[in-house]
Design an enzyme around this catalytic site. Structure first.
Site, PDB file in Angstrom:
ATOM      1  N   TYR A  16     -21.365 -10.349  57.598  1.00 55.12           N
ATOM      2  CA  TYR A  16     -20.560  -9.517  57.039  1.00 55.12           C
ATOM      3  C   TYR A  16     -21.016  -8.014  57.123  1.00 55.12           C
ATOM      4  O   TYR A  16     -22.119  -7.730  56.990  1.00 55.12           O
ATOM      5  CB  TYR A  16     -20.317  -9.903  55.539  1.00 55.12           C
ATOM      6  CG  TYR A  16     -19.812 -10.905  55.100  1.00 55.12           C
ATOM      7  CD1 TYR A  16     -18.430 -11.188  55.341  1.00 55.12           C
ATOM      8  CD2 TYR A  16     -20.389 -12.054  54.737  1.00 55.12           C
ATOM      9  CE1 TYR A  16     -17.794 -12.648  54.946  1.00 55.12           C
ATOM     10  CE2 TYR A  16     -19.763 -13.491  54.166  1.00 55.12           C
ATOM     11  CZ  TYR A  16     -18.408 -13.280  54.424  1.00 55.12           C
ATOM     12  OH  TYR A  16     -17.837 -14.734  54.199  1.00 55.12           O
ATOM     13  N   LYS A  22     -40.687 -22.044  29.604  1.00 53.67           N
ATOM     14  CA  LYS A  22     -39.452 -21.636  29.416  1.00 53.67           C
ATOM     15  C   LYS A  22     -38.508 -21.265  30.657  1.00 53.67           C
ATOM     16  O   LYS A  22     -39.176 -21.545  31.742  1.00 53.67           O
ATOM     17  CB  LYS A  22     -39.629 -20.198  28.573  1.00 53.67           C
ATOM     18  CG  LYS A  22     -40.329 -19.132  29.483  1.00 53.67           C
ATOM     19  CD  LYS A  22     -40.629 -17.812  28.565  1.00 53.67           C
ATOM     20  CE  LYS A  22     -41.524 -16.896  29.626  1.00 53.67           C
ATOM     21  NZ  LYS A  22     -41.848 -15.728  28.921  1.00 53.67           N
TER      22      LYS A  22
END
Ligand SMILES: *Cc1c(COP(=O)(O)O)cnc(C)c1O
Length: 361
Positions: A256, A38
């Protein structure tokens, strides 16, 4: 199209996949081992993974019909178990035509089925909820449900349950779940399916007619194996390269928010992978990456396209050097711990921006 000027990629080692499958299948010689593919085979590419395994497996499993149809379109012919069963009445028609095995886990699916019992003749699994409390029929309702199923469905029925705690070796819950399914099945003696990867590896008492092998197939497990003779090889190696290098003086910051500051004169390497590639932004400073035979710590925030690592202690790092984020040299379980997540999530989150390179032999 396939330019790949950026060297970031996920290398998928198919011989490792096959040897993992054979090794795990061997742990449960009385059982058939279904390969769970899956979510695009846990991020490895479902079609390629299915093709590589197709000579070895009795069946595949996916979450829902659309995932199974992709496999059929690619020429995969093995039966495919649909773990969430029919999500619309039309799914029964697909299942019949395409040889999908449908999980039956609620009464709505039963209503859909009873409207087409004349036409539908496919294989059904019945999911029993033994304490996961997610999907499945309650044990005390199994009788009622079976009474509503016609003989042709009951003939080949497989009783199924899913473990909630199988990765916890000392938790008795798994044994209780096994016992509960056994009790339900006492008067019927249907075929059974219980074990996921953790069950296959650490709970031999959970092995039954069909085991459902997911994560361990890909060479990473939810558990420390009791049985140390099991040698699994990581199938995916996620790698990138150094595209920037700079020297920082003490006190200078990186990235950042300036969350990382140099405590000494430092060398920072910038790597061409970021959260848009599926390397999570919540990776903490200190998350290890593998470069030139050493581990180096992440320094500062993950950006969309890049990360920065501290290579002060590694000599002669240069532009173009290969960096491994997880895989053969650095266990994905270890990396996941630094990100407050698990191997399953990391594998399935690698984005389509990252090309997959398959190794066939
Ligand atoms: C995903 C899934 C599996 C496979 O579990 P792993 O822990 O990856 O081995 C098995 N059964 C069901 C019902 C699942 O949803």
């Amino acid at each position: 199209m396939n330019n790949h000027s950026r060297k970031t990629c996920a290398i998928i080692n198919l011989p490792s996949l096959i040897s993992n499958y054979l090794c795990l299948d061997n742990l449960a010689p009385q059982s058939k081992t279904i390969a769970v593919i899956k979510a695009n085979a846990y991020g490895h590419g479902a079609v390629e993974i299915a093709k590589a395994l197709s000579q070895h497996v009795p069946a595949f499993a996916v979450a829902f019909i659309d995932e199974a149809l992709i496999l059929r379109d690619a020429g995969i012919t093995q039966p495919i178990l649909i773990l969430e069963g029919a999500l619309s009445p039309e799914d029964f028609a697909h299942a019949l035509k395409q040889n999908f095995w449908l999980m039956l886990h609620n009464s709505e699916q039963l209503n859909w089925l009873s409207k087409q019992t004349k036409t539908y003749s496919g294989q059904l699994w019945l999911k029993v909820d033994t304490g996961m409390n997610r999907l499945g029929i309650m044990p005390n309702e199994v009788n009622d449900i079976l009474a509503k199923l016609s003989h042709k469905y009951r003939q080949n029925l497989v009783l199924c349950t899913h473990f909630s705690n199988a990765e916890e070796l000392k938790n008795p819950k798994t044994l209780l779940q096994i016992k509960q399914l056994e009790q339900v099945n006492q008067e019927y003696q249907y075929k059974k399916s219980l074990a996921n990867s953790a069950g296959i590896i650490n709970w031999p008492e959970s092995h039954s007619d069909f085991n459902r092998l997911g994560i361990a197939l890909y060479g990473t497990t939810p558990v420390v194996a009791k049985n140390l003779s099991i040698k699994l090889a990581p199938v995916m190696t996620l790698q990138s390269t150094v595209i920037g290098l700079r020297k920082l003086t003490t006190g200078e910051a990186v990235g950042y928010g300036e969350t990382w500051q140099a405590k000494r004169p430092s060398v920072i390497a910038t790597i061409a992978i970021g959260y848009a590639d599926g390397y999570p932004r919540n990776a903490k400073t200190g998350t290890p990456v593998f470069i030139k035979g050493h581990l180096a710590p992440l320094a500062g925030r993950v950006s969309m396209d890049m990360i920065t690592i501290d290579v002060t202690d590694i000599t002669q790092v240069k532009l173009g050097d290969v960096v491994e984020l997880w895989g053969e040299n650095i266990a994905i379980e270890t990396v996941a711990e630094h990100m407050d997540t698990i191997n399953y999530e990391l594998l399935t989150r690698v984005s389509t921006r990252v090309p997959k390179i398959y190794i066939y032999k």
